[in-house]
Motif scaffolding. Sequence first.
Motif, mmCIF file in Angstrom:
data_model
loop_
_atom_site.group_PDB
_atom_site.id
_atom_site.type_symbol
_atom_site.label_atom_id
_atom_site.label_comp_id
_atom_site.label_asym_id
_atom_site.label_seq_id
_atom_site.Cartn_x
_atom_site.Cartn_y
_atom_site.Cartn_z
ATOM 1 N N ASP A 124 0.802 -1.232 0.000
ATOM 2 C CA ASP A 124 0.000 0.000 0.000
ATOM 3 C C ASP A 124 0.831 1.278 0.000
ATOM 4 O O ASP A 124 0.327 2.355 0.299
ATOM 5 C CB ASP A 124 -0.991 0.039 1.183
ATOM 6 N N GLU A 125 2.107 1.167 -0.336
ATOM 7 C CA GLU A 125 2.977 2.341 -0.413
ATOM 8 C C GLU A 125 3.088 2.800 -1.877
ATOM 9 O O GLU A 125 2.936 2.001 -2.794
ATOM 10 C CB GLU A 125 4.376 2.011 0.131
ATOM 11 N N PRO A 126 3.382 4.091 -2.098
ATOM 12 C CA PRO A 126 3.551 4.570 -3.471
ATOM 13 C C PRO A 126 4.781 3.953 -4.135
ATOM 14 O O PRO A 126 5.711 3.506 -3.460
ATOM 15 C CB PRO A 126 3.729 6.084 -3.318
ATOM 16 N N VAL A 127 4.763 3.945 -5.444
ATOM 17 C CA VAL A 127 5.845 3.389 -6.254
ATOM 18 C C VAL A 127 6.742 4.526 -6.736
ATOM 19 O O VAL A 127 6.253 5.577 -7.149
ATOM 20 C CB VAL A 127 5.238 2.611 -7.451
ATOM 21 N N ASN A 128 8.053 4.283 -6.675
ATOM 22 C CA ASN A 128 9.026 5.261 -7.162
ATOM 23 C C ASN A 128 9.831 4.757 -8.359
ATOM 24 O O ASN A 128 10.417 5.543 -9.077
ATOM 25 C CB ASN A 128 9.999 5.649 -6.043
ATOM 26 N N ILE A 129 9.854 3.426 -8.533
ATOM 27 C CA ILE A 129 10.568 2.840 -9.667
ATOM 28 C C ILE A 129 9.639 1.867 -10.378
ATOM 29 O O ILE A 129 9.039 0.998 -9.749
ATOM 30 C CB ILE A 129 11.830 2.082 -9.218
ATOM 31 N N VAL A 130 9.552 2.026 -11.702
ATOM 32 C CA VAL A 130 8.697 1.157 -12.514
ATOM 33 C C VAL A 130 9.552 0.525 -13.607
ATOM 34 O O VAL A 130 10.313 1.213 -14.292
ATOM 35 C CB VAL A 130 7.551 1.959 -13.174
ATOM 36 N N PHE A 131 9.417 -0.783 -13.743
ATOM 37 C CA PHE A 131 10.040 -1.523 -14.836
ATOM 38 C C PHE A 131 8.904 -2.115 -15.665
ATOM 39 O O PHE A 131 8.261 -3.080 -15.231
ATOM 40 C CB PHE A 131 10.924 -2.653 -14.310
ATOM 41 N N LEU A 132 8.621 -1.543 -16.822
ATOM 42 C CA LEU A 132 7.564 -2.038 -17.710
ATOM 43 C C LEU A 132 8.190 -3.033 -18.678
ATOM 44 O O LEU A 132 9.102 -2.681 -19.431
ATOM 45 C CB LEU A 132 6.929 -0.875 -18.475
ATOM 46 N N ILE A 133 7.705 -4.269 -18.638
ATOM 47 C CA ILE A 133 8.248 -5.332 -19.488
ATOM 48 C C ILE A 133 7.281 -5.583 -20.651
ATOM 49 O O ILE A 133 6.107 -5.878 -20.439
ATOM 50 C CB ILE A 133 8.449 -6.636 -18.695
#
Length: 148
Positions: free
Chosen positions: A90-99
Motif C-alpha cells: 500500500d505504499e507509493p511506487v518510485n521505480i517502474v520496470f515495464l516489461i
Amino acid sequence: MSKLFDVKYMDLDLETTEKFETIKHLSNLISERLIDLDKYVEDVKARESMSTTGIGDGVAIPHAKSTWVKEPTVVVGKSSKGIDWKSLDDEPVNIVFLIAVPEGEGNEHLKILQTLAVSLMDDEFKEKIQNATDKKRIEELLIKKTNS
C-alpha cells in the motif's frame, strides 16, 4: 537482437501520479517497438487487473506478453513524487520496470520478470538504481545484473 535495456526507454523524471497513466506514458517511450500502442496498453491493463504488479518497497513491474509487441524491451521509470499503484504494501511506487514481450517469445517475460524481481531483493543493487540519476548508469547496472 536489439538491446533489452536502452537509455532511450527510460524516464527518470516521471510526472505521472497514477498507474495506468504511467503505463501509457512508459509505453509511449517504446512505440517504435510496438505494433499497436493502445492495444499493448490494454494487454498490460488486463494483466494488472488480475493482481497488482506493485511488488512493494517502492517498486512496480507491470508486464504483458502481447501480440502487439515487436521485440522484448524493458522500460524504466522513476518518480520522485511517488505513484499510487495499489501495491502489495500500500505504499507509493518510485521505480517502474515495464516489461514488453512478444506473444511468441515462450516464457521470456517470466525470465525477465524473475531476474528483475530477484535483483531488486538485493538491497545494494536496488539502492544503486534508486540513487542513479544518469540513464547510462542505470542501463549499465541492469545489463550487468541480468547477465551475471
